[in-house]
Scaffold this active site. Structure first.
Site, PDB file in Angstrom:
ATOM      1  CE  LYS A 183      -1.782   2.615   2.906  1.00 12.42           C
ATOM      2  NZ  LYS A 183      -1.622   4.010   2.291  1.00 12.42           N
ATOM      3  CD  GLU A 259      13.537   1.208   9.174  1.00 14.72           C
ATOM      4  OE1 GLU A 259      14.268   2.008   9.410  1.00 14.72           O
ATOM      5  OE2 GLU A 259      14.001  -0.119   8.712  1.00 14.72           O
ATOM      6  CB  CYS A 293      13.138   9.319   7.439  1.00 13.58           C
ATOM      7  SG  CYS A 293      14.104   8.440   6.591  1.00 13.58           S
TER       8      CYS A 293
HETATM    9  P1  NAD Z   1       2.445   8.476   7.635  1.00 16.52           P
HETATM   10  O1  NAD Z   1       2.706   7.593   8.716  1.00 16.52           O
HETATM   11  O2  NAD Z   1       1.269   9.472   7.783  1.00 16.52           O
HETATM   12  O3  NAD Z   1       2.043   7.482   6.426  1.00 16.52           O
HETATM   13  C1  NAD Z   1       2.896   6.687   6.055  1.00 16.52           C
HETATM   14  C2  NAD Z   1       1.902   5.439   5.338  1.00 16.52           C
HETATM   15  O4  NAD Z   1       1.228   4.705   6.346  1.00 16.52           O
HETATM   16  C3  NAD Z   1       1.045   5.813   4.298  1.00 16.52           C
HETATM   17  O5  NAD Z   1       1.002   4.991   3.366  1.00 16.52           O
HETATM   18  C4  NAD Z   1      -0.033   5.890   5.169  1.00 16.52           C
HETATM   19  O6  NAD Z   1      -1.559   5.769   4.524  1.00 16.52           O
HETATM   20  C5  NAD Z   1       0.045   4.727   6.123  1.00 16.52           C
HETATM   21  N1  NAD Z   1      -0.739   4.653   7.456  1.00 16.52           N
HETATM   22  C6  NAD Z   1      -1.056   5.886   8.015  1.00 16.52           C
HETATM   23  N2  NAD Z   1      -1.586   5.416   9.516  1.00 16.52           N
HETATM   24  C7  NAD Z   1      -1.817   4.069   9.513  1.00 16.52           C
HETATM   25  C8  NAD Z   1      -2.295   3.056  10.165  1.00 16.52           C
HETATM   26  N3  NAD Z   1      -2.910   3.219  11.337  1.00 16.52           N
HETATM   27  N4  NAD Z   1      -2.143   1.620   9.773  1.00 16.52           N
HETATM   28  C9  NAD Z   1      -1.506   1.254   8.630  1.00 16.52           C
HETATM   29  N5  NAD Z   1      -1.009   2.225   7.687  1.00 16.52           N
HETATM   30  C10 NAD Z   1      -1.150   3.700   8.121  1.00 16.52           C
HETATM   31  O7  NAD Z   1       3.593   9.094   7.231  1.00 16.52           O
HETATM   32  P2  NAD Z   1       3.946  10.045   5.863  1.00 16.52           P
HETATM   33  O8  NAD Z   1       3.581  11.541   6.269  1.00 16.52           O
HETATM   34  O9  NAD Z   1       3.447   9.256   4.590  1.00 16.52           O
HETATM   35  O10 NAD Z   1       5.580  10.106   5.693  1.00 16.52           O
HETATM   36  C11 NAD Z   1       6.360  10.858   6.444  1.00 16.52           C
HETATM   37  C12 NAD Z   1       6.903   9.909   7.727  1.00 16.52           C
HETATM   38  O11 NAD Z   1       7.573   8.840   7.226  1.00 16.52           O
HETATM   39  C13 NAD Z   1       7.952  10.715   8.440  1.00 16.52           C
HETATM   40  O12 NAD Z   1       7.758  10.711   9.896  1.00 16.52           O
HETATM   41  C14 NAD Z   1       9.254  10.248   8.014  1.00 16.52           C
HETATM   42  O13 NAD Z   1      10.450  10.488   9.065  1.00 16.52           O
HETATM   43  C15 NAD Z   1       8.762   8.820   8.027  1.00 16.52           C
HETATM   44  N6  NAD Z   1      10.046   8.119   7.157  1.00 16.52           N
HETATM   45  C16 NAD Z   1      10.846   7.234   7.767  1.00 16.52           C
HETATM   46  C17 NAD Z   1      11.650   6.740   6.926  1.00 16.52           C
HETATM   47  C18 NAD Z   1      12.756   5.754   7.470  1.00 16.52           C
HETATM   48  O14 NAD Z   1      13.611   4.892   6.830  1.00 16.52           O
HETATM   49  N7  NAD Z   1      12.745   5.730   8.851  1.00 16.52           N
HETATM   50  C19 NAD Z   1      11.881   6.967   5.368  1.00 16.52           C
HETATM   51  C20 NAD Z   1      10.868   7.687   4.813  1.00 16.52           C
HETATM   52  C21 NAD Z   1       9.849   8.359   5.575  1.00 16.52           C
END
Ligand code: NAD
Length: 487
Positions: A183, A259, A293
């Site tokens: 997803k 992550e 991130c």
């Molecule tokens: P987000 O957590 O809002 O969403 C990420 C994904 O998770 C999306 O596909 C979203 O639809 C899904 N999602 C949201 N809530 C969920 C739930 N309860 N159950 C299952 N899926 C769910 O994050 P974002 O705004 O898309 O991305 C930014 C975040 O991602 C930042 O916090 C960033 O640091 C993190 N990030 C981390 C890494 C890493 O390698 N550590 C890499 C890239 C981004």
């Protein structure tokens, strides 16, 4: 090749990709282009029954193709062909990515997409080289640790580097013999669908990659709670990571890799190469407009060189100009949404109210779309909102120190521990501090990943559990069985 394109001319795959078939689905979530704010598409939401169809397609494909049990070299060959096709179709992929996301088309072709193809090949190589182990035991027995694929892996990715995050999940899961239900983010779904279509064209048995579109609350929850998904691989915010743990705990125990977010420090000592440090620090917060991130969002600098470093960073920030992601000349990304831009603004304002000041930026940029100026904030302490919160925007805070202990104290964040940067010419100090920094990655005299995919990435503290990339990511996609045979 001129990479600039007309964003209105694209045909967008609005629907799910299940069992090798693309099916159009009704759009529900309004999508706006970050580069000009135009409403241009609607993302469907897969409910639990659509997710279940994807899981059943994955199970059937595993059974029919015996993907986990074929000669490992066959898996390797298919994944290599997929990587070749990704490179061949780079232009279409780049357009589908650039239209929805914050990634400039010019940085995608030689950057994100080229790297993703390389990483898929990297993981493919493990397929026929990494296996089960014979372990020492007495003469009366043979002991071994046998490894096996999990079966169906659920992968959930964020919007900030959509193709690359998909490659990080799909590469190791498939090389290790699994099928995947992926997803992508509801804000950037199209490139993942095309990526999956290319895999089937390359000869990957249909159903081994299924892409379902939707939000976290419905589609994400249906994936993490599905009883026949054996493992979850997630990249996103710490907030969502926590909700996923809760859902997994409620619906049944399964392994997961998380992550999550970061708030990474960069420590600059007076003996560092200051030009190099200024360039690396600025690039890490200006790149993708800080929506990474590992963005090095907290600059911690030795007091006696602070003024000099501030000047250099401000000059570089001033040179940044906004341009839409579909313009080949674009080097500076918009913010993903108006909501996210408002959040950045709110954290900057709250930090000013708490005594902070902007030495650069702190404003929206005059341009169509959601651009925000590169921002440098001083006058902050460990309780300032800009220090505590992962802003996910181009906001760099500045703090100064007198000695190593103070630098380490400032660097230590109460909840995040994803990455850290260290700039010094003193090798002993670099190693001494590297040992004490609470971060899953430490970069010394640079602040960026290389193309050495063998280095795993992952967080300490609430920045995550487990690793992406490296041997670890391959191993995390196989379970191990201990076997003891009496002779
Ligand atoms: P987000 O957590 O809002 O969403 C990420 C994904 O998770 C999306 O596909 C979203 O639809 C899904 N999602 C949201 N809530 C969920 C739930 N309860 N159950 C299952 N899926 C769910 O994050 P974002 O705004 O898309 O991305 C930014 C975040 O991602 C930042 O916090 C960033 O640091 C993190 N990030 C981390 C890494 C890493 O390698 N550590 C890499 C890239 C981004």
């Amino acid at each position: 090749m001129d990479l600039s394109f007309d964003p209105d001319s694209l045909s967008l795959p609005v629907g799910h990709f299940i069992g090798g078939h693309f099916g159009a689905a009704n759009g529900v979530i309004p999508m706006h282009r970050p580069s000009d704010g135009k409403a241009y598409a609607e993302c469907p939401i897969a409910d639990a029954s659509v997710v279940d169809q994807a899981v059943q397609a994955a199970k059937a494909a595993l059974k029919e193709s015996n993907w986990g049990g074929v000669r490992p070299r066959e898996r390797l060959n298919v994944l290599h062909r997929w990587a070749d096709l990704i490179e061949k179709e780079v232009e279409t992929l780049a357009q589908l990515e650039a239209v929805a996301s914050t990634r400039p088309v010019g940085q995608l072709v030689d950057g994100d997409i080229a790297i993703s193809a390389e990483q898929i090949r990297f993981f493919a190589e493990f397929a026929d080289k990494e296996g089960s182990d014979l372990v020492p035991t007495d003469d009366a027995n043979i002991g071994m640790v046998m490894t096996e694929p999990y079966g169906v892996v659920g992968a959930i990715t964020p919007w900030n580097f959509p193709i690359n995050m998909a490659a990080w999940k799909l590469g190791p899961a498939l090389a290790a013999g699994n099928a995947v239900v992926l997803k992508p983010s509801e804000m950037t779904p199209f490139s993942s669908i095309y990526l999956a279509q290319l895999a089937v064209r390359a000869g990957l048995p249909a159903g081994l990659i299924n892409v379902v579109l939707g939000d976290g609350a419905t589609t994400g929850q249906a994936i993490t709670g599905h009883p026949e998904i054996a493992k979850i691989s997630f990249t996103g915010s710490t907030r969502a990571g926590s909700a996923i743990m809760e859902n997994i705990a409620r619906t049944g125990i399964k392994p997961m890799t998380l992550e999550l977010g970061g708030k990474s420090p960069q420590i600059v000592f007076a003996d560092a190469d200051l030009d190099k440090a200024a360039a690396a620090v600025t690039a890490s917060i200006v790149g993708n407009a800080g929506q990474a991130c590992v963005a090095g969002s907290r600059l911690i600098v030795e007091r006696k060189i602070a003024a000099e470093l501030i000047d250099a960073i401000r000059n570089q920030m001033k040179g940044v100009t906004p341009a839409p992601t579909w313009d080949a000349a674009s080097r500076y990304s918009p913010i993903i949404s108006e909501k996210q831009r408002q959040r950045i603004d709110a954290i900057v304002s709250a930090t000013i109210e708490a005594g902070g000041e902007c030495l650069a930026g702190g404003t929206r940029m005059e341009a169509p779309g959601y651009f925000y100026a590169p921002t440098l904030m001083a006058g902050v302490d460990q309780n300032s909102p800009a220090i505590i919160e992962e802003i996910f925007g181009p906001v760099l805070t500045l703090q100064t120190f007198e000695d190593e202990e103070e630098a380490l104290q400032l660097a230590d964040h109460p909840s995040y521990g994803l990455a850290a940067g260290l700039f010094t010419r003193d090798l002993s100090r670099a190693i001494r501090l590297t040992r004490r920094l609470q971060a899953g990655t430490v970069w010394v005299n640079r602040y960026s990943r290389s193309r050495d995919h063998i280095l795993p990435t992952g967080g300490y503290k609430q920045s995550g559990i487990g690793k992406d990339l490296g041997r670890e990511a391959f191993q995390a996609n196989r379970k191990s069985k201990s076997v003891l045979i009496s002779l």
